[in-house]
Design a protein around this motif. Structure first.
Motif, PDB file in Angstrom:
ATOM      1  N   LEU A 177       0.827  -1.212   0.000  1.00 61.08           N
ATOM      2  CA  LEU A 177       0.000   0.000   0.000  1.00 61.08           C
ATOM      3  C   LEU A 177       0.859   1.258   0.000  1.00 61.08           C
ATOM      4  N   GLN A 212       1.554   2.415  -3.663  1.00 60.74           N
ATOM      5  CA  GLN A 212       0.517   2.560  -4.681  1.00 60.74           C
ATOM      6  C   GLN A 212       0.399   3.960  -5.278  1.00 60.74           C
ATOM      7  N   GLN A 231      -4.472   5.774   4.361  1.00 63.77           N
ATOM      8  CA  GLN A 231      -3.970   4.422   4.126  1.00 63.77           C
ATOM      9  C   GLN A 231      -4.103   3.571   5.384  1.00 63.77           C
ATOM     10  N   ASP A 262      -2.430  -6.737  -1.198  1.00 64.40           N
ATOM     11  CA  ASP A 262      -3.578  -6.554  -0.320  1.00 64.40           C
ATOM     12  C   ASP A 262      -4.834  -7.005  -1.065  1.00 64.40           C
ATOM     13  N   LEU A 322      -7.865  -6.953  -0.380  1.00 65.80           N
ATOM     14  CA  LEU A 322      -9.044  -6.096  -0.294  1.00 65.80           C
ATOM     15  C   LEU A 322      -9.160  -5.151  -1.489  1.00 65.80           C
ATOM     16  N   LEU A 323      -8.059  -4.950  -2.208  1.00 71.08           N
ATOM     17  CA  LEU A 323      -8.134  -4.117  -3.407  1.00 71.08           C
ATOM     18  C   LEU A 323      -8.974  -4.807  -4.482  1.00 71.08           C
ATOM     19  N   GLY A 351     -12.442  -3.901  -3.622  1.00 72.98           N
ATOM     20  CA  GLY A 351     -12.663  -2.520  -4.046  1.00 72.98           C
ATOM     21  C   GLY A 351     -12.890  -2.428  -5.541  1.00 72.98           C
ATOM     22  N   THR A 382     -13.613  -5.547   6.575  1.00 70.14           N
ATOM     23  CA  THR A 382     -13.939  -4.728   5.414  1.00 70.14           C
ATOM     24  C   THR A 382     -14.349  -3.310   5.792  1.00 70.14           C
ATOM     25  N   TYR A 408     -11.604   3.121   1.268  1.00 75.54           N
ATOM     26  CA  TYR A 408     -10.219   3.370   0.852  1.00 75.54           C
ATOM     27  C   TYR A 408      -9.909   2.560  -0.404  1.00 75.54           C
ATOM     28  N   TYR A 409     -10.310   1.308  -0.413  1.00 77.69           N
ATOM     29  CA  TYR A 409      -9.978   0.424  -1.535  1.00 77.69           C
ATOM     30  C   TYR A 409     -10.783   0.759  -2.787  1.00 77.69           C
TER      31      TYR A 409
END
Length: 351
Positions: free
Chosen positions: A171, A174, A204, A245, A247-248, A251, A293, A298-299
């Protein structure tokens, strides 16, 4: 492996030497020993070639880089490695059957995998009965998110992917990475760029649990089984996969999800009517993946920011006359994605 979306007119890749291919299949112990493989080109991406291979009553898919895409050989080698690592997991994927980097076999490296029996939303939208049955259509969304959650849950070190990516500082890199990428071809102003970048730096997450991430996870890159109820047949097109990550990926799924994304007309390629609210999807993802989550906004902002810059590279080539007219549709998508990245950053309750 988006090329497994194989409806429509086949592309015309270079011819395969079926004799050489069949001898290689014999050595690898693939079905139909002694038979000559039947080969048919399939439609798909511009940088890779995909063929349907039939032998011994089994349908397989062969993938190799295009003649003018030598760099894709490394990408395909990564794909094959990832598919091999997924073999003993519950992540839906096309099973790898074998591959070689020996150019003496077919002139270029290639790998062979199972041919997925299913349908893609990119073959003309929702297939029956999902085109009219909204309850059934909702199941497609849960299956899509389920695939991402299963990826995130894989023990990637035990699967042999310890050096597949660089999760440490993922992160952290990015915003600067994608701004640097943009600086190499930037030719116009993108409203919302600076606002989104500043917000991402300030918000972040302090930490994350590394996992396998697809890198372009959306309805366009999965296939479903035919008929209801909805069932994910395979995740495809692993060219951007890494360990980072996960979780992206979630997203990415939610880039234009209702209701917050309902005004995104350029970035949507499907009818979202009947799809479940994102809160329900977040609950399902958290239950399957074991991940928190709560910072999902953010994601989503990061996914919009990154996707806008990725697409802008193609728009810049088009502006210079180096890409065909199909790329022109990305122009308004980029503007919309960056606008919505900044808008969500401005209005989210994430603090």
């Amino acid at each position: 492996m988006a090329e497994q979306k194989n409806s429509g007119t086949p592309q015309a890749p270079g011819a395969l030497d079926t004799g050489a291919l069949s001898r290689w299949m014999d050595r690898e112990g693939l079905p139909g020993t002694g038979e000559t493989a039947e080969v048919r080109p399939l439609s798909g991406g511009s940088q890779n070639e995909l063929y349907e291979i039939r032998r011994g009553g089994t349908a397989l898919a062969l993938r190799r880089p295009g003649r003018d895409s030598p760099a894709q050989a490394k990408v395909l080698a990564r794909e094959a490695r990832l598919l091999r690592a997924l073999a003993d997991t519950d992540v839906p994927h096309a099973r790898l059957r074998g591959g070689t980097d020996d150019p003496d076999v077919l002139g270029r490296p290639f790998y062979v995998m199972d041919l997925v029996d299913g349908w893609s939303p990119m073959q003309g939208g929702w297939a029956a009965p999902f085109d009219t049955d909204l309850d059934a259509r909702a199941g497609l969304a849960f299956q899509l998110v389920d695939g991402a959650a299963r990826m995130a849950h894989v023990d990637w070190k035990a699967a042999g992917l310890e050096d597949f990516g660089r999760p440490e500082g993922f992160l952290d890199r990015q915003v600067d990475r994608w701004l640097s990428h943009l600086s190499g071809f930037r030719f116009r102003e993108l409203p919302g760029l600076d606002e989104a970048a500043s917000w991402l730096r300030a918000h972040q997450p302090a930490s994350f649990r590394p996992g396998i991430m697809h890198g372009d996870y959306q309805f366009a890159n999965v296939m479903f089984r035919h008929g209801a109820p909805a069932e994910l047949a395979a995740i495809i097109d692993w060219e951007m996969a890494t360990v980072g990550d996960p979780l992206l990926d979630l997203g990415w799924v939610l880039v234009s999800w209702p209701p917050e994304g309902d005004d995104m007309t350029d970035s949507r390629y499907l009818d979202y009517t009947g799809l479940p609210p994102r809160e329900s999807l977040l609950e399902h993802y958290a239950r399957v993946s074991g991940l928190d989550t709560s910072a999902i906004d953010y994601y989503v902002v990061l996914a919009r920011f990154k996707l806008a810059i990725v697409l802008e590279a193609s728009v810049a080539r088009y502006a210079k006359g180096e890409a065909d007219d199909r790329v022109s549709r990305f122009g308004p998508m980029v503007v919309e994605l960056m606008r919505k990245a900044a808008e969500l950053a401005r209005t989210t309750t994430l603090r």
